[in-house]
Design an enzyme around this catalytic site. Sequence first.
Site, PDB file in Angstrom:
ATOM      1  N   ARG A  25       0.980  -1.270  -0.040  1.00 23.17           N
ATOM      2  CA  ARG A  25       0.070  -0.103  -0.081  1.00 23.17           C
ATOM      3  C   ARG A  25       0.805   1.244  -0.008  1.00 23.17           C
ATOM      4  O   ARG A  25       0.353   2.373   0.416  1.00 23.17           O
ATOM      5  CB  ARG A  25      -0.985   0.258   1.058  1.00 23.17           C
ATOM      6  CG  ARG A  25      -2.174  -0.831   0.989  1.00 23.17           C
ATOM      7  CD  ARG A  25      -3.195  -0.539   1.800  1.00 23.17           C
ATOM      8  NE  ARG A  25      -4.522  -1.336   1.562  1.00 23.17           N
ATOM      9  CZ  ARG A  25      -5.611  -1.454   2.123  1.00 23.17           C
ATOM     10  NH1 ARG A  25      -5.487  -1.163   3.407  1.00 23.17           N
ATOM     11  NH2 ARG A  25      -6.727  -2.026   1.867  1.00 23.17           N
ATOM     12  N   ARG A  29      -2.384   6.470   0.634  1.00 26.45           N
ATOM     13  CA  ARG A  29      -3.215   7.105   1.614  1.00 26.45           C
ATOM     14  C   ARG A  29      -2.301   7.826   2.695  1.00 26.45           C
ATOM     15  O   ARG A  29      -3.031   8.690   3.018  1.00 26.45           O
ATOM     16  CB  ARG A  29      -4.246   6.287   2.096  1.00 26.45           C
ATOM     17  CG  ARG A  29      -3.535   4.849   2.944  1.00 26.45           C
ATOM     18  CD  ARG A  29      -4.592   3.992   2.970  1.00 26.45           C
ATOM     19  NE  ARG A  29      -4.115   2.522   3.773  1.00 26.45           N
ATOM     20  CZ  ARG A  29      -4.825   1.697   4.217  1.00 26.45           C
ATOM     21  NH1 ARG A  29      -5.953   1.862   4.120  1.00 26.45           N
ATOM     22  NH2 ARG A  29      -3.974   0.826   4.650  1.00 26.45           N
ATOM     23  N   ARG A  38      -7.139  12.633  -4.272  1.00 18.94           N
ATOM     24  CA  ARG A  38      -8.225  11.908  -3.756  1.00 18.94           C
ATOM     25  C   ARG A  38      -9.376  12.772  -3.372  1.00 18.94           C
ATOM     26  O   ARG A  38     -10.786  12.818  -3.591  1.00 18.94           O
ATOM     27  CB  ARG A  38      -8.068  11.225  -2.186  1.00 18.94           C
ATOM     28  CG  ARG A  38      -9.009  10.218  -1.571  1.00 18.94           C
ATOM     29  CD  ARG A  38      -8.640   9.772  -0.315  1.00 18.94           C
ATOM     30  NE  ARG A  38      -9.352  10.717   0.945  1.00 18.94           N
ATOM     31  CZ  ARG A  38      -9.330  10.300   1.795  1.00 18.94           C
ATOM     32  NH1 ARG A  38      -9.326   9.118   2.385  1.00 18.94           N
ATOM     33  NH2 ARG A  38      -9.867  10.991   2.874  1.00 18.94           N
ATOM     34  N   ASP A  74      -6.946  -1.925  -7.011  1.00 16.34           N
ATOM     35  CA  ASP A  74      -7.643  -2.774  -5.850  1.00 16.34           C
ATOM     36  C   ASP A  74      -7.984  -4.146  -6.229  1.00 16.34           C
ATOM     37  O   ASP A  74      -8.233  -4.373  -7.158  1.00 16.34           O
ATOM     38  CB  ASP A  74      -8.846  -1.714  -5.392  1.00 16.34           C
ATOM     39  CG  ASP A  74      -9.473  -2.289  -4.109  1.00 16.34           C
ATOM     40  OD1 ASP A  74     -10.310  -2.983  -4.047  1.00 16.34           O
ATOM     41  OD2 ASP A  74      -8.998  -1.742  -3.078  1.00 16.34           O
ATOM     42  N   TYR A 151     -15.526 -11.302   0.138  1.00 21.80           N
ATOM     43  CA  TYR A 151     -15.989  -9.940   0.006  1.00 21.80           C
ATOM     44  C   TYR A 151     -17.450  -9.911  -0.576  1.00 21.80           C
ATOM     45  O   TYR A 151     -18.523  -9.452  -0.516  1.00 21.80           O
ATOM     46  CB  TYR A 151     -15.127  -8.929  -0.489  1.00 21.80           C
ATOM     47  CG  TYR A 151     -14.150  -8.269   0.320  1.00 21.80           C
ATOM     48  CD1 TYR A 151     -14.685  -7.271   1.086  1.00 21.80           C
ATOM     49  CD2 TYR A 151     -12.961  -8.751  -0.094  1.00 21.80           C
ATOM     50  CE1 TYR A 151     -13.605  -6.877   2.068  1.00 21.80           C
ATOM     51  CE2 TYR A 151     -11.821  -8.191   0.851  1.00 21.80           C
ATOM     52  CZ  TYR A 151     -12.104  -7.321   1.897  1.00 21.80           C
ATOM     53  OH  TYR A 151     -11.186  -6.996   2.602  1.00 21.80           O
TER      54      TYR A 151
END
Length: 343
Positions: A25, A29, A38, A74, A151
Amino acid sequence: MLQNDLLLRTLRGEKTERVPVWMMRQAGRYLPEYMVLREKYGFFERCQTPELACAITIQPIDIIGVDAAILFSDILVVPQAMGLEVQLIESKGPVLPDPIKSLSDLSRVRIPDVNESLGYVFDAIKLTKKELNNRVPLIGFAGAPWTLLCYMVEGKGSKTFDKAKAFCYTQPEAAHQLLQMITDTTIAYLKGQIAAGADTVQVFDSWGGLLGPDDFENFSLKYIRQIVAALKDTVPVIVFAKGAWYSLDAMAATGAAALGIDWCITPAKAREIAGNNIVLQGNFDPVKLLLPIPEIKKEVTKMLNDFGGHNHIANLGHGIIPSIPVDHAKAFVDTVKEWRPNN
């Protein structure tokens, strides 16, 4: 010719001048430059716009100085391509409003033409390879079938994925049918990433550790094995099944080039289980990056000493968290770059 091929040489089992380093990652972020994008663009807009995905992928190369880029994308683009609606709500995580509940629901799921449904990923890889200009290798990735099933059945993130596990235990025929469909899609998807220019690929089984050893073999590893077998003769494959340390030996036997491990197992124990002929990747606790920088350096040095410098890729034991200061992430990378084994 790559200017920095440390990662690829390590994956091939070669002795290198130092340990390569990247962070799961790393594209995203915790970087202020990412947050600017973003604010302007939605999550899947960032994933599906090759220019944005490329820019985000390259940010940590410029800012942190890691030895490899990993594509900004993703794992849930695969369920999306297979026909399920996927929403990603900032600060809350993924939501699949109409999850799979029974065998009859599989009629809503398809094995897609990946060039049609996921071509934007391949375009992002091509553009990123061009913009990287041979500085470092590019890592492609996909979620493992078990993690994607979690998921697709649960409909959202969970700490335990009880519905997903119950689905596998009470409707095994439907579960295995869905897992095979995900596997077939993932193989085509990763082959497409490799054809577009990915130098290596990682399979993320984020929820593998929720299964006991027998269930991990039955619902996860038998499908990961198919993926590795389909790809390993083309590029090195890294398998990261968080928490499934008990199956490191079986994962090593798949033909994967490297296995990711988290911080809940020591390097010595992981090496004992996995054997000496495979690269281990990890295993710094991401939250420790909140320590003062001198403490980070001390802890990273200990990790590196414990791995011994051979057949090791320095990484975190899971993805970097949003609250990590950039200079702390850089301290992690710099410490790895400066470290040399004692012998």
